[in-house]
Structures are given as structure tokens and as C-alpha cells.
Design a protein around this motif. Structure first.
Motif, PDB file in Angstrom:
ATOM      1  N   LEU A 140       0.831  -1.205   0.000  1.00 22.00           N
ATOM      2  CA  LEU A 140       0.000   0.000   0.000  1.00 22.00           C
ATOM      3  C   LEU A 140       0.870   1.261   0.000  1.00 22.00           C
ATOM      4  O   LEU A 140       1.932   1.301   0.616  1.00 22.00           O
ATOM      5  CB  LEU A 140      -0.908   0.011   1.231  1.00 22.00           C
ATOM      6  N   ASP A 141       0.393   2.282  -0.697  1.00 17.99           N
ATOM      7  CA  ASP A 141       1.100   3.555  -0.770  1.00 17.99           C
ATOM      8  C   ASP A 141       0.620   4.458   0.360  1.00 17.99           C
ATOM      9  O   ASP A 141      -0.278   5.284   0.188  1.00 17.99           O
ATOM     10  CB  ASP A 141       0.841   4.214  -2.131  1.00 17.99           C
ATOM     11  N   LEU A 142       1.210   4.267   1.539  1.00 13.82           N
ATOM     12  CA  LEU A 142       0.836   5.040   2.721  1.00 13.82           C
ATOM     13  C   LEU A 142       2.074   5.717   3.290  1.00 13.82           C
ATOM     14  O   LEU A 142       3.127   5.092   3.405  1.00 13.82           O
ATOM     15  CB  LEU A 142       0.218   4.121   3.797  1.00 13.82           C
ATOM     16  N   ASN A 143       1.953   6.997   3.626  1.00  9.10           N
ATOM     17  CA  ASN A 143       3.106   7.688   4.204  1.00  9.10           C
ATOM     18  C   ASN A 143       3.067   7.587   5.726  1.00  9.10           C
ATOM     19  O   ASN A 143       2.036   7.774   6.357  1.00  9.10           O
ATOM     20  CB  ASN A 143       3.187   9.142   3.730  1.00  9.10           C
ATOM     21  N   LEU A 144       4.233   7.243   6.303  1.00 12.40           N
ATOM     22  CA  LEU A 144       4.365   7.096   7.752  1.00 12.40           C
ATOM     23  C   LEU A 144       5.366   8.109   8.260  1.00 12.40           C
ATOM     24  O   LEU A 144       6.414   8.322   7.637  1.00 12.40           O
ATOM     25  CB  LEU A 144       4.817   5.668   8.091  1.00 12.40           C
ATOM     26  N   GLY A 145       5.060   8.738   9.367  1.00 10.70           N
ATOM     27  CA  GLY A 145       5.969   9.715   9.955  1.00 10.70           C
ATOM     28  C   GLY A 145       6.054   9.556  11.461  1.00 10.70           C
ATOM     29  O   GLY A 145       5.121   9.047  12.092  1.00 10.70           O
ATOM     30  N   ILE A 146       7.178   9.983  12.022  1.00 10.70           N
ATOM     31  CA  ILE A 146       7.371   9.963  13.474  1.00 10.70           C
ATOM     32  C   ILE A 146       7.431  11.400  13.977  1.00 10.70           C
ATOM     33  O   ILE A 146       8.075  12.253  13.368  1.00 10.70           O
ATOM     34  CB  ILE A 146       8.661   9.214  13.858  1.00 10.70           C
ATOM     35  N   LYS A 205      14.800   5.649   7.578  1.00 12.70           N
ATOM     36  CA  LYS A 205      14.459   6.543   6.462  1.00 12.70           C
ATOM     37  C   LYS A 205      12.978   6.933   6.511  1.00 12.70           C
ATOM     38  O   LYS A 205      12.254   6.879   5.518  1.00 12.70           O
ATOM     39  CB  LYS A 205      14.824   5.901   5.119  1.00 12.70           C
ATOM     40  N   VAL A 206      12.565   7.329   7.709  1.00 13.86           N
ATOM     41  CA  VAL A 206      11.195   7.764   7.952  1.00 13.86           C
ATOM     42  C   VAL A 206      11.215   9.261   8.248  1.00 13.86           C
ATOM     43  O   VAL A 206      12.101   9.733   8.973  1.00 13.86           O
ATOM     44  CB  VAL A 206      10.593   7.000   9.157  1.00 13.86           C
ATOM     45  N   PRO A 207      10.273  10.031   7.716  1.00 13.35           N
ATOM     46  CA  PRO A 207      10.221  11.460   8.034  1.00 13.35           C
ATOM     47  C   PRO A 207      10.028  11.660   9.536  1.00 13.35           C
ATOM     48  O   PRO A 207       9.258  10.933  10.179  1.00 13.35           O
ATOM     49  CB  PRO A 207       8.992  11.955   7.260  1.00 13.35           C
TER      50      PRO A 207
END
Length: 547
Positions: A322-328, A347-349
Motif C-alpha cells: 500500500l502507498d501510505l506515508n508514515l511519519g514519526i 528513512k522515515v520522516p
């Protein structure tokens, strides 16, 4: 519906007169202070919760009586908005005004709120109320309920519950039970069912052993953890300690472990590398720790939890296709090594926001999947409606998506939930076949130190850049920068406390000795430039030879 505001004033004057002459501010966690001064605050927050519900067309508003990680004799109160979030900022200002007016001004102030916001006093109002297990909580709960009833609102008491449970009940009711059933059994059932579906029947895997020691901080979390275990079909081998024999948060609990960097008292001497879990008094913070073969204490705090969860979720999302953006989302208190690991390895925003869960929660909602934890262990994961729908559709044909759906149900998205977070961490460690040493070895923390500096007025300190840069008093940031430049991997910032006249100093550096030297140098500068009270902070004698 006729509401007599004069009667409201008379009742407040007779039953809940304002005793504390000092102003009190609604902070990130609501109002907190010595319980003997809180009766009037609780009564007025019952009034405000009733008005808030009417303003929102009868949606349920939650009121939680707790001082979280604070020791007794403190207590406090916070309001919960319909989707489980913290009270919106504009109403924090109203709350602050309401609790600080005199008894004589109360009637006119409430009338002014009703008029200014155009509240239809004839609408239904629904308020849920819960409390932690401090000895003064029952009388404070009664004051909240009387405040609601004085405006002829509907109030439902849930008794002794964790703060996350109250958030859960509010959201469940306001979503027509789509989030879950707004009952204690509904809460247990949702989390346990999802946890046991993922875990399966093989309870040990690789280096993962099915054994944890749980420190309940003598708070409500211990009681509820025991209730979880009764319903868990043996899927989690957990021993519960600090169940209420001592004072809440006294030499135990998540805040004690994090700040003191040592195990809670009241825990048995365990085998090396045993996973130990500490929650705070109302069970919205969690940290892990263990003692290794050499007797060395090791802490796995909110930064470690965030990186563990993000790594696991990123892997699951890839398997889902799935094309889902994950951020911390972090605060300035996050260890620099954790930020480096997130950016360079995962390599997570990563975003940095001011201290306070409400700031992290709002920022996390900008991602499809937002992971946030303060270093103290307070945090959760939020999923956008779009992400949930994509995962739900994919789960029909993709096993990883089906797993991710269950993961979502293990998570209490409304607020930091120590028990929910613990179940998720246990799920991930089991999945990876990791023990605590595997988890610890993902990166090496930079040594760090937290100090408090007493000042005449904390408001002389103002900050910007997510609290990482000091604006006033003049010269403080410049001096701080010069000090930091002398230390390898040095970083430090200062910020005012939200509840007392102290300035909090954070420092980290490449070595423990340097972190301590840096912290005390900065603390001395704060004392000099920000109106310090008492003696200048100095290193303990054993370190003086290094200065």
C-alpha cells in the motif's frame, strides 16, 4: 429547560467555595495541584464540560480526575473532547478564566460564556466522568458531577478507570460504538481479541520469552492489568507489582524509572535481561527496562518504543503493498541518537513539535500513519480514515493487511495508553523473535541529563523552534550556544515548566561526564540570567575536579 444560574452561584458558594487565591493555568494535562484546593476547580469543570457538550450538540465530553505521574497530595482534572483529543485551545482559555474568577463573579462569567458562544442551554448535555485511585478522588468526582447537574446536564460515572479508558469510552460513544463498546468489558475485549489473534498459539519465538514484570506505580493501571490477565487465556505471562500497597508514583512508576534511571522499588530481584514494564499513576505512560548480567540498568523509553513500532509498521505496510506515508513525531527531549536512527536507518520522516501530547497528536494526524511518543513514554499511533479504508479493502486478499487491521485494534489511538502500548510492543517483539537486548542494540543512546532550576518567574523564559531555541531573556541562547560548542555531540535546550516556577534544562553529549558538565553549565547560566532562586546549581562533589 430552565437553568437557574443564580442557584449555580449559591451552590458553588455554599458547597464548593474558591479557597486558593493563587491563579491556576490550564496546561497540556489540565489543572493540577494540591487536592485540598481543587473542589471549586472540579465543580467549575463540571459546569464547563456541560456547556462544552451543549455547544457540540450533545456529544459526550469526558472529565478525568487524575494527576497522572504526580505524587500525592496532588490531584488534577482534564477534559476530553468528542474524538478523544485534548480540549481545544480556545476552551482551555475559557477554562482558565472560569476557575480563576471569584465566587461572586461565577454567575456572570457562566452567563457570558453562554452568550458569547451562542450556547443553547435547552439542548441535551452528556458528560462522562472517571477518576484514578487517589484517596481524594471520590470527593472531587462528586464536585464534577454536581457541576454538571447544576446546569441540568446528564452525567455518567465510570468510577476508577485509567485515563486512556476514559478517552476510549468517549470516542466509542461518539462514534456510535464503531470504535468499540463504551464499557470496561468493551475496552478489554477489543484489545485482547486483536492481541491474541496476532499472537497465535506459539507464545515464544526466537529470543522472545513470554515473561514480563509489570510495575503498576500503585495506581489504577495495576488494577486494570490484573483484570486484563484474568481475560487473556494465558497468552501473556505477566507478574504485577506495586498494586496499591504504597503511595501512587512514590519511588516507582514510569516517571521515576525515566528520571532516576533505575528500577522501581517494590519489584523482585529478577533474572538478568527480564523485561520489566513501568506505567505511571493513571496508565498513560509506559517505559521498559532491564538489568543485564553485569548488573547494568538499561532503559527502553519512548524514543525506543517509537522506533520499534515505526520499523514494524513500515515492514507491514511494505508487505501490504500500500502507498501510505508514515511519519514519526518527537519533541526536543528525544535523544539525538534516536533521531539519527530514524532518519538514516529507518528513512522515515521525523518532525519536532513543542512538548505536550496535544502538539504531537495534531502533527501525527498529518500522516497516513503517525507515530508519536514523548521520551517519557507517553504516545500512540494514529491512522487516517483513508489509510484504514485502504487497509480494510486490502485485507480481503492480503494476509499482512489483515494483520495490520488487528494491529490497529490493539492500539488505542485516542491518547497514550500504557497497557495498549505494552500489548503492541509485546506483539512486535514476539513477531521479531527479539529479547530486550536485541531491541537495545538497534542504536546507542547519547548520555543525557535533565535538571530543574528554580526561578522567580518562569514566564521570563520564552522559546521558539519547537522549544529548541530560547528567545528571552536576552543573551541566554547566545551563551548556551557557546557552552554547547565545547562538547562533542553536545545539545542542550531550556524551557519553562507549565506548572511551577522552574526552568527545565536538557543536555546530551558523547559521554556521560560531558552530559553532566554541560547540563550544570547551562543550569548555572539559566540561574544567572533568568532570575534564579537559591544556590547556583553545581555538580556533585565527585565531579568538581573535572570542572
Amino acid at each position: 429547560m430552565a437553568v437557574n444560574l443564580r442557584a449555580l452561584y449559591a451552590f458553588a458558594r455554599e458547597m464548593y467555595p474558591k479557597k486558593n487565591p493563587n491563579p491556576i493555568q490550564y496546561g497540556t494535562a489540565g489543572f493540577r495541584g494540591d487536592a485540598k484546593y481543587l473542589d471549586s476547580v472540579m465543580y467549575r469543570m463540571g459546569v464547563l464540560a456541560c456547556l462544552r457538550s451543549r455547544f457540540l450538540d450533545g456529544k459526550v465530553i469526558g472529565v478525568m480526575i487524575t494527576a497522572s505521574h504526580n505524587p500525592e497530595p496532588d490531584n488534577g482534572v482534564k477534559l476530553i473532547d468528542p474524538q478523544g483529543e485534548m480540549l481545544v485551545g480556545s476552551w482551555e482559555e475559557i477554562a482558565t478564566k472560569l476557575v480563576n474568577v471569584s465566587d461572586k463573579e461565577l454567575e456572570a462569567t457562566v452567563a457570558g460564556i453562554i452568550e458569547d458562544l451562542g450556547i443553547d442551554i435547552g439542548k441535551k448535555s452528556n458528560v462522562y466522568v472517571g477518576m484514578d485511585n487517589r484517596y481524594h478522588s471520590p470527593q472531587l468526582l462528586k464536585a464534577v458531577c454536581d457541576g454538571v447537574l447544576s446546569l441540568k446536564g446528564n452525567v455518567k460515572e465510570f468510577g476508577i478507570v485509567t485515563t486512556p479508558m476514559m478517552h476510549f469510552y468517549v470516542v466509542a460513544q461518539n462514534t456510535s460504538k464503531a470504535y468499540g463498546l463504551p464499557t470496561e468489558e468493551g475496552y478489554y475485549t477489543k484489545l485482547i481479541t486483536a492481541f491474541e489473534k496476532i499472537r497465535g498459539t506459539k507464545l515464544e519465538k526466537g529470543n522472545y520469552k513470554n515473561k514480563i514484570v509489570f510495575d503498576g506505580a500503585n495506581g489504577v493501571g495495576a488494577r486494570k492489568m490484573l483484570q486484563f490477565l484474568k481475560r487473556m487465556n494465558g497468552s501473556l505471562n505477566c507478574e504485577v507489582f506495586n498494586k496499591g500497597e504504597g503511595k501512587i508514583n512514590h519511588e516507582c512508576g514510569a516517571d521515576f524509572v525515566k528520571v532516576q534511571q533505575k528500577p522501581s522499588s517494590g519489584l523482585p530481584i529478577t533474572e538478568p535481561n527480564t523485561r520489566c514494564v513501568s506505567v505511571d499513576g493513571d496508565a498513560d505512560r509506559v517505559v521498559y527496562f532491564f538489568t543485564d548480567e553485569n548488573g547494568q540498568f538499561n532503559l527502553l523509553d519512548g524514543d525506543r518504543i517509537a522506533t520499534l513500532i515505526a520499523d514494524y509498521l513500515m515492514d507491514l505496510v511494505r508487505k501490504c503493498g500500500l502507498d501510505l506515508n508514515l511519519g514519526i513525531v518527537q519533541t526536543a527531549y528525544a535523544n539525538g541518537a534516536s533521531t539519527d536512527y530514524i532518519v538514516q536507518k529507518l528513512k522515515v520522516p521525523v518532525a519536532c513539535v513543542p512538548t505536550g501530547v496535544k502538539h504531537l497528536h495534531h502533527k501525527a494526524q498529518e500522516y497516513d500513519i503517525g507515530v508519536y511518543f514523548e521520551a517519557n513514554g507517553h504516545g500512540t499511533i494514529v491512522f487516517s480514515a483513508k489509510a484504514k479504508e485502504m487497509i480494510r479493502k486490502s485485507a480481503e486478499t492480503n494476509e499482512s493487511s489483515a494483520t495490520l487491521l488487528n494491529v490497529i485494534d490493539v492500539i488505542n489511538e485516542t491518547v497514550g495508553d500504557a497497557i495498549s502500548d505494552m500489548l503492541l510492543i509485546e506483539t512486535i517483539l514476539h513477531s521479531k523473535g527479539w529479547d530486550v537486548k536485541d531491541w537495545l542494540n538497534t542504536y546507542v543512546d547519547l548520555p543525557n541529563l535533565l535538571l530543574k532550576v528554580k526561578v522567580q518567574d518562569r514566564n521570563c523564559i520564552t522559546t521558539t523552534n519547537a522549544e529548541r531555541t530560547c528567545v528571552t531573556p536576552n543573551g541566554l541562547q547566545e551563551g548556551l550556544d557557546k557552552i554547547v560548542a565545547n562538547y562533542q555531540r553536545g545539545r542542550s535546550f531550556v524551557r519553562p515548566s507549565g506548572t511551577e516556577d522552574v526552568v527545565r534544562v536538557y543536555a546530551e553529549a558523547a559521554s556521560r561526564e560531558d552530559a553532566e558538565l554541560l547540563a550544570y553549565e547551562v543550569a548555572a547560566l539559566v540561574h544567572k540570567l533568568a532570575g534564579g532562586v537559591g544556590e547556583v546549581p553545581t555538580l556533585p562533589p565527585k565531579h568538581n575536579s573535572h570542572i
